[in-house]
Design a protein around this motif. Structure first.
Motif, short mmCIF file in Angstrom:
data_model
loop_
_atom_site.label_atom_id
_atom_site.label_comp_id
_atom_site.label_asym_id
_atom_site.label_seq_id
_atom_site.Cartn_x
_atom_site.Cartn_y
_atom_site.Cartn_z
N UNK A 239 2.94 -5.35 -1.81
CA UNK A 239 2.29 -4.95 -0.38
C UNK A 239 2.89 -4.68 0.63
N UNK A 240 3.86 -4.36 0.59
CA UNK A 240 4.88 -3.25 1.89
C UNK A 240 4.63 -1.86 1.12
N UNK A 241 4.33 -1.73 0.15
CA UNK A 241 4.21 -0.38 -0.37
C UNK A 241 2.83 0.07 -0.48
N UNK A 242 1.73 -0.57 -0.57
CA UNK A 242 0.59 -0.53 -0.57
C UNK A 242 0.51 -0.10 1.33
N UNK A 243 0.59 -1.52 1.90
CA UNK A 243 0.75 -0.67 3.04
C UNK A 243 1.10 0.97 4.03
N UNK A 247 -1.12 4.35 5.22
CA UNK A 247 -0.29 4.36 6.32
C UNK A 247 -0.03 7.20 6.44
N UNK A 248 0.47 6.42 4.98
CA UNK A 248 0.63 8.09 4.21
C UNK A 248 -0.68 8.58 4.16
N UNK A 256 -8.98 12.76 5.26
CA UNK A 256 -8.91 11.80 5.04
C UNK A 256 -9.63 11.63 3.52
N UNK A 257 -8.64 11.36 2.15
CA UNK A 257 -9.61 10.55 1.47
C UNK A 257 -10.42 9.34 1.65
N UNK A 274 -2.91 -2.99 5.91
CA UNK A 274 -2.50 -1.68 7.07
C UNK A 274 -4.31 -1.59 7.89
N UNK A 275 -5.04 -0.90 7.00
CA UNK A 275 -6.18 -0.27 6.92
C UNK A 275 -7.00 -0.64 8.75
#
Length: 361
Positions: A239-243, A247-248, A256-257, A274-275
């Motif tokens: 989840x942390x990497x998805x957030x 952001x990236x 933005x995609x 994150x969104x």
């Protein structure tokens, strides 16, 4: 109350992963005190005793099957970034194996820690079980080849091993490419999306690569331009990497995609969070999708559009194959099972919840 409570019952009652319950009994100091107490309290309430007792399993007793899988991240491990507990992919496979093992009269031994490297997993399991299942790329090829000469081994996930030294092993996988193809085709044809960003994994995961092939195939058929590599490759599928990926993608140059297509649900759930913190609405501002169909995917808001793979069934099929081999039942030739997946269309892509069964190619 279950007359024979299982590790799954304890995990569900205490709100942690099955790997955490395993750690409480194997290495209690590696688990936060509050979490450890919660697990032990749940075990006491249920009357749970570890299957066969770990000490007893160290003997030469029979009637035990094993599972080796890489435990990349557990939110209840000391030093973790957060306390969010979720039913992970591996937990569902364990649930299926445990259910089928009990049906056949076997106990289940789980090795789910990378501490000490893959060889430590083999040391924990190989000498204690009649047969075991191994998640793809968890154990070195030479170790598996040696072990499989003494007891049956079933490979789980990933494509069938091309190494001739392992082509005699039974194998269970899911239709990764077809599932991602159908989900991507839905985004392109039904929602008219053209700017899609696929988020994969730095590591060379056969399952993730198969999903990316399905993504590219659907885009190519629709005339949607895509790169030869994912938009982002993250070091972990958490989840942390998805957030961080969300952001990236939001901070990148250019438009933005329109859709963030994640290689698994855990990353997608992190992106949703994150969104929301950035004030972006899903699916109005950006669509988010995942892959796996873990229970958390339908609990988040908006509910996550994803590809549901039959994780519980995968565990059940693995046990059935092991029991068949242990009983000397035919076929004697190695078995390869390709399990079908389904696309769950939910609110994160703008759909009312429906399930679509892709055609397995």
């Amino acid at each position: 109350m279950n007359a024979n409570p299982t590790v799954y019952d304890v995990a569900e009652r205490s709100g942690v992963s099955i790997a955490t319950v395993s750690r409480v009994y194997r290495s209690p100091d590696s688990v936060r005190a509050a979490t450890r107490e919660r697990v032990l309290a749940a075990a006491s309430e249920l009357g749970y005793v570890p299957s066969g007792n770990a000490r007893g399993l160290a003997s030469r007793s029979t009637g035990v099957l094993g599972l080796c899988f890489p435990d990349y991240s557990d939110p209840d491990t000391v030093g973790a970034e957060d306390d969010d507990a979720a039913m992970l992919y591996s937990d569902q496979i364990i649930r299926g194996m445990e259910r089928a093992a009990r049906r056949h009269g076997y106990a289940l031994l789980i090795a789910a820690s990378l501490a000490g490297g893959p060889e430590s997993l083999v040391a924990q399991v190989a000498g204690r079980v009649d047969g075991f299942a191994v998640m793809a790329r968890t154990v070195p090829t030479e170790e598996l080849e040696a072990i499989s000469r003494r007891r049956p081994v079933v490979m789980l996930a990933g494509p069938r091993a091309k190494d001739p030294s392992l082509d005699h092993l039974d194998h269970v996988e899911v239709a990764n490419e077809d599932g991602q193809y159908e989900l991507t085709r839905h985004l392109v044809h039904d929602h008219g999306l053209r700017r899609l960003a696929y988020v994969g994994l730095v590591d060379d995961s056969p399952d993730v690569e198969a999903r990316f092939r399905g993504f590219r195939r659907a885009c190519a058929e629709a005339g949607v331009e895509t790169a030869v590599a994912p938009a982002l490759r993250m070091p972990m599928m958490t989840q942390a990497e998805g957030a961080r990926a969300a952001r990236l993608l939001c901070e990148g140059s250019g438009d933005r995609p329109e859709a963030f297509v994640f290689a698994n649900d855990q990353m997608a759930v992190g992106a949703l969070q994150a969104l929301e913190r950035r004030g972006l609405r899903v699916p109005d501002d950006v669509v988010v999708t995942g892959f796996d169909g873990i229970p958390l995917s339908r609990m988040v808001r908006p509910a996550l559009t994803t590809v549901r793979q039959p994780m519980v069934r995968m565990g059940e099929e693995a046990v059935d194959l092991l029991v068949r081999r242990l009983g000397g039942q035919p076929p004697q030739e190695p078995v390869s099972l390709m399990l079908p997946v389904s696309v769950a269309r939910r609110a994160s892509c703008g759909c009312e919840e429906t399930t679509v069964l892709p055609t397995v190619g």
